[in-house]
Design a protein around this motif. Sequence first.
Motif, PDB file in Angstrom:
ATOM      1  N   SER A 212      44.916  34.640  35.119  1.00 22.52           N
ATOM      2  CA  SER A 212      45.041  33.072  36.117  1.00 22.52           C
ATOM      3  C   SER A 212      45.229  33.017  37.795  1.00 22.52           C
ATOM      4  CB  SER A 212      46.403  33.102  35.736  1.00 22.52           C
ATOM      5  OG  SER A 212      47.060  33.941  36.938  1.00 22.52           O
ATOM      6  N   GLN A 213      44.291  32.099  37.411  1.00 17.53           N
ATOM      7  CA  GLN A 213      43.914  31.943  39.282  1.00 17.53           C
ATOM      8  C   GLN A 213      45.877  31.836  40.042  1.00 17.53           C
ATOM      9  OE1 GLN A 213      41.085  31.026  39.392  1.00 17.53           O
ATOM     10  NE2 GLN A 213      41.677  31.429  41.823  1.00 17.53           N
ATOM     11  N   PHE A 214      46.586  31.477  39.793  1.00 18.50           N
ATOM     12  CA  PHE A 214      47.352  31.708  39.953  1.00 18.50           C
ATOM     13  C   PHE A 214      47.305  33.048  40.573  1.00 18.50           C
ATOM     14  CE2 PHE A 214      52.263  33.342  40.700  1.00 18.50           C
ATOM     15  CZ  PHE A 214      52.522  32.745  42.038  1.00 18.50           C
ATOM     16  N   TYR A 215      47.671  34.435  39.818  1.00 13.88           N
ATOM     17  CA  TYR A 215      48.381  35.552  40.108  1.00 13.88           C
ATOM     18  C   TYR A 215      46.494  35.930  41.387  1.00 13.88           C
ATOM     19  CZ  TYR A 215      52.417  35.856  38.190  1.00 13.88           C
ATOM     20  OH  TYR A 215      52.843  36.310  37.696  1.00 13.88           O
ATOM     21  N   LYS A 216      45.572  35.412  40.671  1.00  8.34           N
ATOM     22  CA  LYS A 216      44.016  36.003  41.613  1.00  8.34           C
ATOM     23  C   LYS A 216      44.235  35.656  43.347  1.00  8.34           C
ATOM     24  CE  LYS A 216      40.596  35.909  37.771  1.00  8.34           C
ATOM     25  NZ  LYS A 216      39.965  35.302  37.048  1.00  8.34           N
ATOM     26  N   ASP A 217      44.767  34.464  42.850  1.00 11.34           N
ATOM     27  CA  ASP A 217      44.787  34.559  44.818  1.00 11.34           C
ATOM     28  C   ASP A 217      46.221  34.894  44.791  1.00 11.34           C
ATOM     29  OD1 ASP A 217      43.698  32.153  44.275  1.00 11.34           O
ATOM     30  OD2 ASP A 217      44.676  30.494  43.903  1.00 11.34           O
ATOM     31  N   PHE A 218      47.029  35.550  44.786  1.00 12.82           N
ATOM     32  CA  PHE A 218      48.711  36.057  44.521  1.00 12.82           C
ATOM     33  C   PHE A 218      47.419  37.687  44.986  1.00 12.82           C
ATOM     34  CE2 PHE A 218      52.088  38.695  43.413  1.00 12.82           C
ATOM     35  CZ  PHE A 218      53.410  38.656  44.063  1.00 12.82           C
ATOM     36  N   ILE A 219      46.375  38.242  44.665  1.00 17.52           N
ATOM     37  CA  ILE A 219      46.009  39.349  44.955  1.00 17.52           C
ATOM     38  C   ILE A 219      45.023  39.411  46.386  1.00 17.52           C
ATOM     39  CG2 ILE A 219      44.619  40.799  43.983  1.00 17.52           C
ATOM     40  CD1 ILE A 219      45.761  40.185  41.906  1.00 17.52           C
ATOM     41  N   ALA A 220      44.553  38.171  46.041  1.00 14.60           N
ATOM     42  CA  ALA A 220      43.899  38.198  47.651  1.00 14.60           C
ATOM     43  C   ALA A 220      44.670  38.072  48.881  1.00 14.60           C
ATOM     44  CB  ALA A 220      43.035  36.787  47.198  1.00 14.60           C
ATOM     45  N   GLU A 221      45.624  37.064  48.788  1.00 12.06           N
ATOM     46  CA  GLU A 221      46.650  36.692  49.221  1.00 12.06           C
ATOM     47  C   GLU A 221      47.059  38.476  49.775  1.00 12.06           C
ATOM     48  OE1 GLU A 221      49.706  34.890  48.077  1.00 12.06           O
ATOM     49  OE2 GLU A 221      48.290  32.689  47.978  1.00 12.06           O
ATOM     50  N   ASN A 222      47.698  39.190  49.746  1.00 10.34           N
ATOM     51  CA  ASN A 222      47.842  40.340  49.572  1.00 10.34           C
ATOM     52  C   ASN A 222      47.376  41.935  49.690  1.00 10.34           C
ATOM     53  OD1 ASN A 222      51.565  40.485  49.255  1.00 10.34           O
ATOM     54  ND2 ASN A 222      50.605  38.951  47.768  1.00 10.34           N
ATOM     55  N   ASP A 223      45.983  41.333  49.898  1.00  8.36           N
ATOM     56  CA  ASP A 223      44.560  41.792  50.223  1.00  8.36           C
ATOM     57  C   ASP A 223      44.922  43.657  49.432  1.00  8.36           C
ATOM     58  OD1 ASP A 223      42.445  42.561  52.155  1.00  8.36           O
ATOM     59  OD2 ASP A 223      43.399  43.500  53.155  1.00  8.36           O
ATOM     60  N   LYS A 224      45.046  43.083  47.673  1.00 12.75           N
ATOM     61  CA  LYS A 224      44.788  44.009  46.757  1.00 12.75           C
ATOM     62  C   LYS A 224      43.345  43.651  46.240  1.00 12.75           C
ATOM     63  CE  LYS A 224      48.178  46.564  48.974  1.00 12.75           C
ATOM     64  NZ  LYS A 224      47.320  47.445  49.336  1.00 12.75           N
ATOM     65  N   THR A 225      43.595  45.484  45.061  1.00 13.83           N
ATOM     66  CA  THR A 225      42.248  44.368  44.121  1.00 13.83           C
ATOM     67  C   THR A 225      42.837  44.365  42.634  1.00 13.83           C
ATOM     68  OG1 THR A 225      42.169  46.879  44.309  1.00 13.83           O
ATOM     69  CG2 THR A 225      40.507  45.988  45.589  1.00 13.83           C
ATOM     70  N   THR A 226      44.086  44.678  42.661  1.00 12.16           N
ATOM     71  CA  THR A 226      44.676  44.821  41.679  1.00 12.16           C
ATOM     72  C   THR A 226      46.163  44.091  41.315  1.00 12.16           C
ATOM     73  OG1 THR A 226      46.342  46.557  41.109  1.00 12.16           O
ATOM     74  CG2 THR A 226      43.681  46.389  40.085  1.00 12.16           C
ATOM     75  N   LEU A 227      46.164  43.446  40.397  1.00 13.06           N
ATOM     76  CA  LEU A 227      48.027  42.939  40.460  1.00 13.06           C
ATOM     77  C   LEU A 227      48.987  43.544  40.289  1.00 13.06           C
ATOM     78  CD1 LEU A 227      49.932  40.200  41.025  1.00 13.06           C
ATOM     79  CD2 LEU A 227      49.557  40.466  38.147  1.00 13.06           C
ATOM     80  N   ALA A 228      48.863  45.005  39.845  1.00 11.88           N
ATOM     81  CA  ALA A 228      49.689  45.606  40.145  1.00 11.88           C
ATOM     82  C   ALA A 228      50.045  46.574  41.358  1.00 11.88           C
ATOM     83  CB  ALA A 228      49.020  47.293  38.593  1.00 11.88           C
ATOM     84  N   GLN A 229      48.931  46.995  42.026  1.00 10.24           N
ATOM     85  CA  GLN A 229      49.127  47.241  43.016  1.00 10.24           C
ATOM     86  C   GLN A 229      50.343  46.306  44.248  1.00 10.24           C
ATOM     87  OE1 GLN A 229      45.209  47.232  44.418  1.00 10.24           O
ATOM     88  NE2 GLN A 229      44.461  49.494  43.268  1.00 10.24           N
ATOM     89  N   VAL A 230      50.324  44.726  44.042  1.00  9.88           N
ATOM     90  CA  VAL A 230      51.052  44.755  44.732  1.00  9.88           C
ATOM     91  C   VAL A 230      52.491  44.908  44.532  1.00  9.88           C
ATOM     92  CG1 VAL A 230      51.515  42.330  44.696  1.00  9.88           C
ATOM     93  CG2 VAL A 230      49.792  42.207  44.977  1.00  9.88           C
ATOM     94  N   PHE A 231      53.034  44.965  43.240  1.00  9.29           N
ATOM     95  CA  PHE A 231      53.984  45.462  43.252  1.00  9.29           C
ATOM     96  C   PHE A 231      54.089  46.823  43.972  1.00  9.29           C
ATOM     97  CE2 PHE A 231      53.767  42.238  39.584  1.00  9.29           C
ATOM     98  CZ  PHE A 231      54.849  42.069  39.910  1.00  9.29           C
ATOM     99  N   THR A 232      53.055  47.952  43.825  1.00  6.30           N
ATOM    100  CA  THR A 232      53.297  49.383  43.758  1.00  6.30           C
ATOM    101  C   THR A 232      53.459  49.758  45.257  1.00  6.30           C
ATOM    102  OG1 THR A 232      51.389  49.878  43.670  1.00  6.30           O
ATOM    103  CG2 THR A 232      53.062  50.026  41.094  1.00  6.30           C
TER     104      THR A 232
END
Lengths: 247, 247
Positions: A200-220
């Motif tokens: 989803s574009q929502f999470y793709k943007d979220f990953i980019a905003e948080n400067d991470k390469t995967t969504l899981a990394q935003v959590f961990t």
Amino acid sequence: MLNFLQQHRTVRKYTDQTINPELLNQLLETTCRASNTGNMQAYSIIVTTDSAIKQELSPAHFNQPMIMQAPVVLTFCADFNRFTLWCEQRQAEPGYDNFQSFMATAQDAIIAAQTFCVAAESVGLGICYLGTTTYNAGEIIKTLNLPKLVIPITTITVGYPETIPPKTDRLPLEAIVHRETYHEFTPNDIDQFYAEKENSQFYKDFIAENDKTTLAQVFTDIRYPRKNNEFFSEKFLQVLKQQGFLK
Amino acid sequence: MLNFLQQHRTVRKYTDQTINPELLNQLLETTCRASNTGNMQAYSIIVTTDSAIKQELSPAHFNQPMIMQAPVVLTFCADFNRFTLWCEQRQAEPGYDNFQSFMATAQDAIIAAQTFCVAAESVGLGICYLGTTTYNAGEIIKTLNLPKLVIPITTITVGYPETIPPKTDRLPLEAIVHRETYHEFTPNDIDQFYAEKENSQFYKDFIAENDKTTLAQVFTDIRYPRKNNEFFSEKFLQVLKQQGFLK
């Protein structure tokens, strides 16, 4: 009713409208009809509306704006204090200063909390659960004067929604539900469960905003990192000991 | 809706009617819309209908007849296994093998359980919570093949009610709800809160049947005695360690 329950959203912004005290009492009366362990009703609900007390609670919730903005803040507590007092007044020897009793009363507090949420949403109110309650339970205990055998488990802010946010995504049912017994997941199962979320574009943007390469990394790395989880684990275990539920 | 929630009863006897699998899935889909920590959906639901597996579960629930009699048994579990697998597949380092993470996921399991109960009751089903789940979590883990980072928190039996039992009593609201902060109770408060319960013929008979002199003694000596609470506390803490949530 199923359709109503499916419309649930977390509401973090409220209008200035207060909640009529009679309506609030009706919601609380309804809450108290919920299932609970042995009909001991071993939980309590602290209703806070006073802005000085909310101000004092606020840092324990990392100053999330809902605490000050919501007209009503509810702290749901595991509580074997009242029941223990009753036993002591009735020639009975209470034995609820232990972890099993904590688990029972903590469950009852959450069952009550969720019943309140459903009731509140049914009359047009919006709710938000604050997971910070167990992070900083010790600080909340001080502010709310909680005695031994009482521990805050969750906090709900409630008010009339300023806007209704969009529904958040959910994993497919087979990620949550196991048939007959637990079936361990293959790497392919995991890929499938998370595909929609990850695409989803929502999470793709979220990953980019948080400067991470995967969504899981935003959590961990950001939202729920090991270091924080371990720090707050130690803190909460200390609170369990201090309040008398753990040796 | 408030009126509907106030009609809740625990239903322990079910008719032979099975639950339509599509309806059950709708109820489970509805359940998964409930609030949960960080939208991680860190919980799982084991749906057991097979009578051989129910038979195996039964002793862990002290052979309460609802397990065999209900068409569907649901075990709600704290579950950081799936989320951890996902993190590991996504170059992220999970840190959820600790007590704070357990508290978060256990809460989410109960929020889901109570949402399921409300949904189920709204379509005419009856439910019963089994508090035995945390007593014998280790045995349930074996029967349901639960991996590390998964612990059963509560069990719900569900089916069509054979009869609708009468509503059980509740304490007055002021026994449960505190305004602004916690207000410790005087002996007189306690007497007042419990007066209606203690004066009812139902509980007078219950005390006599149990050969006790006060109602509180039925709880402390028979239903939830210290010895049992302490025994099951130790057992559950061992399960927390075994499943990886406690050092």
